[in-house]
Design a protein around this motif. Structure first.
Motif, PDB file in Angstrom:
ATOM      1  N   ALA A 182      35.531  68.584  22.933  1.00 28.75           N
ATOM      2  CA  ALA A 182      35.839  69.004  21.562  1.00 28.75           C
ATOM      3  C   ALA A 182      35.223  68.102  20.509  1.00 28.75           C
ATOM      4  O   ALA A 182      34.955  68.548  19.388  1.00 28.75           O
ATOM      5  CB  ALA A 182      37.355  69.050  21.375  1.00 28.75           C
ATOM      6  N   ILE A 183      35.010  66.832  20.849  1.00 29.30           N
ATOM      7  CA  ILE A 183      34.520  65.866  19.861  1.00 29.30           C
ATOM      8  C   ILE A 183      33.260  66.336  19.128  1.00 29.30           C
ATOM      9  O   ILE A 183      33.195  66.267  17.894  1.00 29.30           O
ATOM     10  CB  ILE A 183      34.282  64.487  20.515  1.00 29.30           C
ATOM     11  CG1 ILE A 183      35.624  63.855  20.908  1.00 29.30           C
ATOM     12  CG2 ILE A 183      33.521  63.552  19.579  1.00 29.30           C
ATOM     13  CD1 ILE A 183      36.519  63.540  19.735  1.00 29.30           C
ATOM     14  N   PHE A 212      42.000  50.893  24.939  1.00 32.57           N
ATOM     15  CA  PHE A 212      42.505  50.873  23.564  1.00 32.57           C
ATOM     16  C   PHE A 212      41.427  51.317  22.583  1.00 32.57           C
ATOM     17  O   PHE A 212      41.690  52.102  21.658  1.00 32.57           O
ATOM     18  CB  PHE A 212      42.996  49.466  23.223  1.00 32.57           C
ATOM     19  CG  PHE A 212      43.430  49.305  21.799  1.00 32.57           C
ATOM     20  CD1 PHE A 212      44.639  49.825  21.366  1.00 32.57           C
ATOM     21  CD2 PHE A 212      42.619  48.632  20.882  1.00 32.57           C
ATOM     22  CE1 PHE A 212      45.046  49.679  20.040  1.00 32.57           C
ATOM     23  CE2 PHE A 212      43.017  48.479  19.566  1.00 32.57           C
ATOM     24  CZ  PHE A 212      44.232  49.011  19.149  1.00 32.57           C
ATOM     25  N   LEU A 213      40.203  50.844  22.778  1.00 36.64           N
ATOM     26  CA  LEU A 213      39.102  51.234  21.897  1.00 36.64           C
ATOM     27  C   LEU A 213      38.817  52.727  22.002  1.00 36.64           C
ATOM     28  O   LEU A 213      38.539  53.394  20.991  1.00 36.64           O
ATOM     29  CB  LEU A 213      37.846  50.429  22.241  1.00 36.64           C
ATOM     30  CG  LEU A 213      37.855  48.944  21.872  1.00 36.64           C
ATOM     31  CD1 LEU A 213      36.536  48.286  22.283  1.00 36.64           C
ATOM     32  CD2 LEU A 213      38.095  48.755  20.378  1.00 36.64           C
ATOM     33  N   GLY A 247      41.305  58.890  18.188  1.00 31.35           N
ATOM     34  CA  GLY A 247      42.288  59.064  17.125  1.00 31.35           C
ATOM     35  C   GLY A 247      41.644  59.119  15.752  1.00 31.35           C
ATOM     36  O   GLY A 247      41.971  59.985  14.928  1.00 31.35           O
ATOM     37  N   VAL A 248      40.712  58.198  15.482  1.00 30.27           N
ATOM     38  CA  VAL A 248      40.032  58.160  14.186  1.00 30.27           C
ATOM     39  C   VAL A 248      39.198  59.411  13.984  1.00 30.27           C
ATOM     40  O   VAL A 248      39.182  60.007  12.889  1.00 30.27           O
ATOM     41  CB  VAL A 248      39.158  56.898  14.082  1.00 30.27           C
ATOM     42  CG1 VAL A 248      38.258  56.969  12.844  1.00 30.27           C
ATOM     43  CG2 VAL A 248      40.024  55.650  14.024  1.00 30.27           C
ATOM     44  N   MET A 249      38.501  59.868  15.017  1.00 31.80           N
ATOM     45  CA  MET A 249      37.678  61.076  14.914  1.00 31.80           C
ATOM     46  C   MET A 249      38.537  62.295  14.600  1.00 31.80           C
ATOM     47  O   MET A 249      38.181  63.134  13.758  1.00 31.80           O
ATOM     48  CB  MET A 249      36.903  61.278  16.212  1.00 31.80           C
ATOM     49  CG  MET A 249      35.844  60.241  16.493  1.00 31.80           C
ATOM     50  SD  MET A 249      34.489  60.280  15.301  1.00 31.80           S
ATOM     51  CE  MET A 249      33.650  61.783  15.809  1.00 31.80           C
ATOM     52  N   LEU A 250      39.684  62.416  15.258  1.00 27.60           N
ATOM     53  CA  LEU A 250      40.567  63.548  15.003  1.00 27.60           C
ATOM     54  C   LEU A 250      41.122  63.515  13.588  1.00 27.60           C
ATOM     55  O   LEU A 250      41.196  64.556  12.913  1.00 27.60           O
ATOM     56  CB  LEU A 250      41.717  63.550  16.018  1.00 27.60           C
ATOM     57  CG  LEU A 250      41.368  63.989  17.445  1.00 27.60           C
ATOM     58  CD1 LEU A 250      42.566  63.790  18.365  1.00 27.60           C
ATOM     59  CD2 LEU A 250      40.934  65.446  17.469  1.00 27.60           C
ATOM     60  N   VAL A 266      47.884  63.617  13.851  1.00 32.30           N
ATOM     61  CA  VAL A 266      49.127  63.699  13.078  1.00 32.30           C
ATOM     62  C   VAL A 266      48.855  64.257  11.683  1.00 32.30           C
ATOM     63  O   VAL A 266      49.719  64.903  11.083  1.00 32.30           O
ATOM     64  CB  VAL A 266      49.804  62.319  12.971  1.00 32.30           C
ATOM     65  CG1 VAL A 266      50.340  61.881  14.321  1.00 32.30           C
ATOM     66  CG2 VAL A 266      48.846  61.268  12.406  1.00 32.30           C
ATOM     67  N   VAL A 267      47.639  64.057  11.160  1.00 29.90           N
ATOM     68  CA  VAL A 267      47.290  64.615   9.851  1.00 29.90           C
ATOM     69  C   VAL A 267      47.267  66.134   9.929  1.00 29.90           C
ATOM     70  O   VAL A 267      47.785  66.828   9.048  1.00 29.90           O
ATOM     71  CB  VAL A 267      45.928  64.075   9.377  1.00 29.90           C
ATOM     72  CG1 VAL A 267      45.475  64.792   8.110  1.00 29.90           C
ATOM     73  CG2 VAL A 267      46.004  62.580   9.127  1.00 29.90           C
ATOM     74  N   GLY A 268      46.666  66.662  11.002  1.00 27.23           N
ATOM     75  CA  GLY A 268      46.648  68.103  11.180  1.00 27.23           C
ATOM     76  C   GLY A 268      48.038  68.677  11.358  1.00 27.23           C
ATOM     77  O   GLY A 268      48.369  69.741  10.810  1.00 27.23           O
TER      78      GLY A 268
END
Length: 396
Positions: A266-267, A374-375, A381-384, A286-288
């Protein structure tokens, strides 16, 4: 109203975080472990107070939380007098319970929400013959129909509109065939020939009304009347609510597994114009989720639909987070569970071979793996989050 939805979601998210950390905290205290910190959020401390041996507080960034239990790993320094109360000195079964308690609280919250929803508001049912929509026009094609294309000035009026059908009408028969579900009604409409005149009996304001409609012909679809069912909410029994809760968990678990599997694929499509038509349309941050909550609260629909949507979204998020936390990957809880289980297995193998207990796993060897994972988590997470800000998928 949209902003109210965002506030509702953020409050629910913080409450979920508090429950997660409370699960770890209560289990640790129950087994006599020493917990020195209980914080919501990360970053600079906004407020804190110390009660007994624990400092409670709120951090500036409300993106999680943590409980500090002394001696979580072999790397932690612990005062000699507190070593007996450290996490690492507790029996394996106690450590496993403490680690799993966070996800357990997510599952409990989700189960309570879904069960309460089924008992209180009811289970959503759109397999009813009550009309929720009467189309204004005849779509030009099956594609336009499926995409919900807007009417144009040249589009003819829909047969349902011309016949006088109204939102709220309860269809009781079609061409003399009694119908009691939307599935039955769809089937008899499909059996009717385009261009034929259908006799439709509805119940309106408690009285039977007979109407007549000439079915239109939509290319690639067949006979078209121009109606859609409304959504009703039917409260269920406690047993039915239990079944509904179980099916809800099963659907979210299946969907979560599918979404995680599609994430790498999906990325590349997260920022595409047709994101909703790709695998990227099935993943969100979480923004979505907050945006969807806002849209649902602001939508021009009944309060039952709004409450049901928001509660099910919150329940689904808790189930997903609970599952994600149990994945055997450091630094998540599941990764620490895997370490404890490996210590048990090593101890058992050493006993079979007559060797000394190998002791705790050396976390220094796990740091590179933990940091790498973690990275990866931060990257996804940042991409989403970025995609949900600049290229959101709207629920309509």
């Amino acid at each position: 109203m949209d902003q109210i939805g965002w506030v509702i979601f953020l409050v629910a998210l913080l409450f979920s975080v508090m429950l997660h950390e409370s699960g770890h905290f209560v289990a640790a205290k129950r087994f006599g472990m020493k917990a020195t910190k209980y914080f919501i959020g990360f970053g600079p401390t906004l407020w804190s107070t110390t009660r007994g041996e624990t400092e409670y507080g709120i951090k500036a960034l409300p993106v999680g939380g943590y409980v500090k239990i002394i001696g979580m790993t072999s790397l932690d320094e612990v005062d000699p007098e507190d070593e007996s109360r450290s996490f690492r000195q507790a029996p394996a079964w106690q450590r496993l319970i403490v680690l799993a308690a966070g996800s357990f609280m997510h599952f409990v919250l989700a189960a309570v929400i879904i069960f309460g929803l089924a008992i209180g508001i009811g289970i959503e049912n759109d397999n009813t013959t009550q009309l929720g929509t009467v189309a204004a026009c005849v779509p030009q094609s099956a594609t336009a129909l499926n995409d919900g294309a807007a009417c144009t000035a040249s589009d003819p009026k829909s047969p349902a509109l011309l016949a006088g059908l109204k939102v709220g009408d309860q269809v009781t028969s079609f061409n003399g065939v009694p119908v009691s579900s939307w599935t039955q009604l769809e089937n008899v409409i499909k059996d009717a020939k385009p261009g034929s005149v259908a006799t439709i009996t509805v119940e309106r304001d408690g009285r039977p009304v007979t109407l007549h409609a000439k079915l239109a012909d939509v290319s690639g679809h067949g006979g078209y009347l121009g109606i859609a069912a409304t959504t009703v909410f039917q409260p269920t029994s406690p047993l039915g609510a239990i079944r509904y809760t179980g099916s809800g968990f099963a659907q979210v678990i299946t969907g979560s597994g599918s979404a995680l599997a599609q994430l790498p694929k999906a990325i590349p499509s997260l920022f595409a114009k047709d994101r909703s038509q790709t695998a990227a349309g099935n993943v969100s941050s979480v923004v979505g989720a907050a945006r969807e909550t806002g849209q649902a609260v602001a939508a021009n629909v009944g309060w039952q639909y709004k409450v049901s949507f928001v509660l099910l979204l919150i329940a689904s998020l808790n189930i997903f987070v609970g599952i994600l936390n149990l994945l055997p990957l450091l630094p998540m809880d599941g990764g620490h569970v895997a370490v404890v289980l490996w210590e048990v297995i090593r101890r058992w193998l050493a006993r079979l071979r007559g060797r000394a207990d190998p002791g705790l796993v050396d976390y220094r060897k796990l740091i590179p793996v933990s940091f790498s994972i973690f990275l990866v988590i931060v990257f996804f997470g940042v991409m989403l989050i970025l995609a949900d800000i600049v290229n959101p998928v709207n629920i309509g």
